[in-house]
Design a protein around this motif. Structure first.
Motif: not given
Length: 542
Positions: A45-68
């Motif tokens: 659920q969308l509220p759970a995304l903010r409450d649970r500390g969800v983040r995207v981690v890419s391999e390597g130094r460049t972050q090509y993706f993020s979570l809206h």
């Protein structure tokens, strides 16, 4: 179409259930383009995304993706160029992890970067001169420049065309890797006295819609007879070199001989077919045939380089050979230890096996050099537990005791299997929170005091004292006295005082019980005995 859509939905649901999602997105999409609905595919659920500390981690130094955060969509964080990112592989896949810190969970995400036709075929040489003897028999073939197109599939190089005159035609052969090799075919005998030069145009086309093209101009100079072609001493040269070989090192020398004399017997060398990356790494001496290194090798980038070298004499007769350079791995990459998620504090009554940190470890080397072993200090109440793939969990090995150790700095060490081994480490700082597991303890089981009668009200009789090994509110002790008529007890300081004058003739001693209670409700008890001392306050009576 509906059945295919149903299969795609079922496949995404099955993959999400096993902690892995797969998406695809075309290259060159603007920053912020939607890749996939992560929240929907994982059932979050969308509220759970903010409450649970969800983040995207890419391999390597460049972050090509993020979570809206508002929509739960996985979006592009950068404009992605497939040819720059995956120029050495046809299938371009980026991997990242979705970390749910509140639940100590992660999900693997694979994003396939699909090609668009944004590159035209091109020749390294847009002008090439070919020297052909007038006695050359019709049907003879001569290598032509090879075009390169970094796109893949239908968008890559598909065909060649040759325009010019009736003396020449075009043939296309398949190379060792399945690539197309254009060849100039002599269709009609040459006559230098009739025409000393022939101007041709070689065109390369890809399969895009619309198609892109690149051209090279071929000038054929007609020469007199040269009846011996150069011959290489080996059909294939093979060499193995470590990846840390110094720049400028001689790797191999190719040798070809020509039985002719003079200009027709003078052999020169050039790369006939070579990739863009190989042209950055290797140089060829046209006179000696020496192949030297001009940039650092990297086994992790590419472990095998295949080159085609051509030897041609002064009359443009030629021979080709293959050079295979195998790069040997050396232990030049230390393990990369990343703390993906961790706790900063933990209650001392947490059960054994409680997860306090999630670690990711990887080593870009191969074989034993890339095998990583992780360890913790021996004298800490924690242990490492393999989670999934290259992930490890740090968990409690037994119950903690804040009164013994209130804080831990746990060092996690990673070492690879190289000789000597390369190492890295990370420090986890963890504060132990108190629980009320210790009752107050009085300094004495029995307190005694002597007080003269006729004393003044408020006089201090004695002081009781209890301590508690806990912390904060759990360690604050309050006192209470069972005898409250003639004596008072300060609940904070433990001071016992009289409320008024005492009379020995009325009562010679007093006994009471004192209770100490901490902020968590645990109690302790002690006895209080007070003797009254007689003074001469009564005259004799007759």
């Amino acid at each position: 179409r509906q059945r295919a859509l149903l299969w795609a939905v079922l496949l995404a649901a099955w993959q999400a259930a096993w902690g892995q999602l797969r998406y695809s997105v075309p290259e060159e999409m603007p920053k912020g383009s939607v890749v996939g609905d992560v929240a929907k595919d994982l059932g979050l659920q969308l509220p759970a995304l903010r409450d649970r500390g969800v983040r995207v981690v890419s391999e390597g130094r460049t972050q090509y993706f993020s979570l809206h955060g508002k929509t739960g969509h996985l979006v592009t964080a950068e404009r992605i160029d497939r040819e720059q990112l995956c120029r050495l592989v046809e299938k371009c896949v980026l991997r990242c992890e979705l970390i749910v810190e509140g639940e100590m969970k992660f999900y693997e995400i694979e994003v396939k970067i699909t090609d668009i036709n944004d590159n035209a075929p091109s020749f390294k040489e847009i002008k090439r001169e070919r020297r052909i003897n007038e006695m050359t028999a019709p049907g003879s073939r001569f290598p032509l420049p090879v075009a390169h197109d970094p796109d893949v599939g239908r968008n890559s190089l598909q065909s060649y065309e040759l325009s010019g005159d009736e003396h020449f035609s075009l043939a296309v052969q398949a190379g060792p890797g399945g690539d197309q090799r254009p060849e100039l075919v002599l269709a009609k005998a040459l006559d230098r006295e009739e025409a000393a030069f022939h101007e041709l145009v070689l065109r390369a086309m890809d399969g895009g819609d619309p198609a892109r093209t690149g051209t090279a101009r071929i000038r054929v100079t007609v020469l007199d007879a040269n009846d011996n072609a150069p011959v290489f001493s080996q059909a294939e040269y093979t060499v193995r070199v470590p990846e840390d070989v110094p720049v400028g090192s001689l790797l191999v020398t190719v040798t070809a001989t020509d039985a002719d004399e003079g200009l027709n017997g003078h052999v020169k060398y050039n790369f006939h077919s070579i990739s863009d990356r190989a042209s950055e790494l290797f140089s060829l001496d046209s006179e000696t045939g020496e192949i030297t290194l001009k940039d650092n090798l990297d086994f992790e980038e590419m472990s095998l380089h295949e080159l085609e070298v051509q030897a041609h004499d002064g009359g443009e007769l030629s021979d080709e050979t293959k050079v295979s350079i195998t790069v040997i791995d050396v232990n030049d990459n230390a393990p990369e230890l990343t703390v993906s998620s961790s706790l900063s504090e933990i209650s001392e009554d947490s059960p054994s096996g409680t997860v306090v940190a999630l670690l990711h470890v990887q080593d870009r080397d191969s074989g034993a050099n890339g095998e990583v072993r992780c360890s913790l200090d021996r004298d800490v109440p924690f242990r490492l537990q393999s989670s999934h793939g290259n992930y490890y969990s740090v968990v409690t090995a037994r119950e903690l005791d804040r009164e013994q150790v209130p804080e831990y700095n746990v060092t996690v060490r990673a070492a690879d299997g190289g000789s000597p081994a390369l190492r890295s480490s990370a420090v986890l700082s963890l504060r132990v929170l108190d629980v009320n597991d210790n009752a107050p303890v009085f300094s004495q089981e029995r307190y005694s005091a002597r007080v003269a009668e006729n004393n003044a009200a408020g006089a201090l009789v004695l002081r009781v004292r209890a301590t508690d090994a806990d912390w904060g509110q759990n360690a604050r002790v309050r006192y209470r006295l069972s005898e409250g008529r003639l004596f008072t007890l300060d609940p904070r300081t433990g001071d016992v005082k009289v409320t008024g004058p005492l009379d020995y003739e009325e009562r010679k001693y007093y006994e009471a019980s004192v209770e100490g209670k901490d902020g968590g409700g645990l109690t302790a008890h002690a006895k209080v005995h007070i003797d009254i001392i007689d003074v001469n306050d009564n005259a004799p009576t007759i």
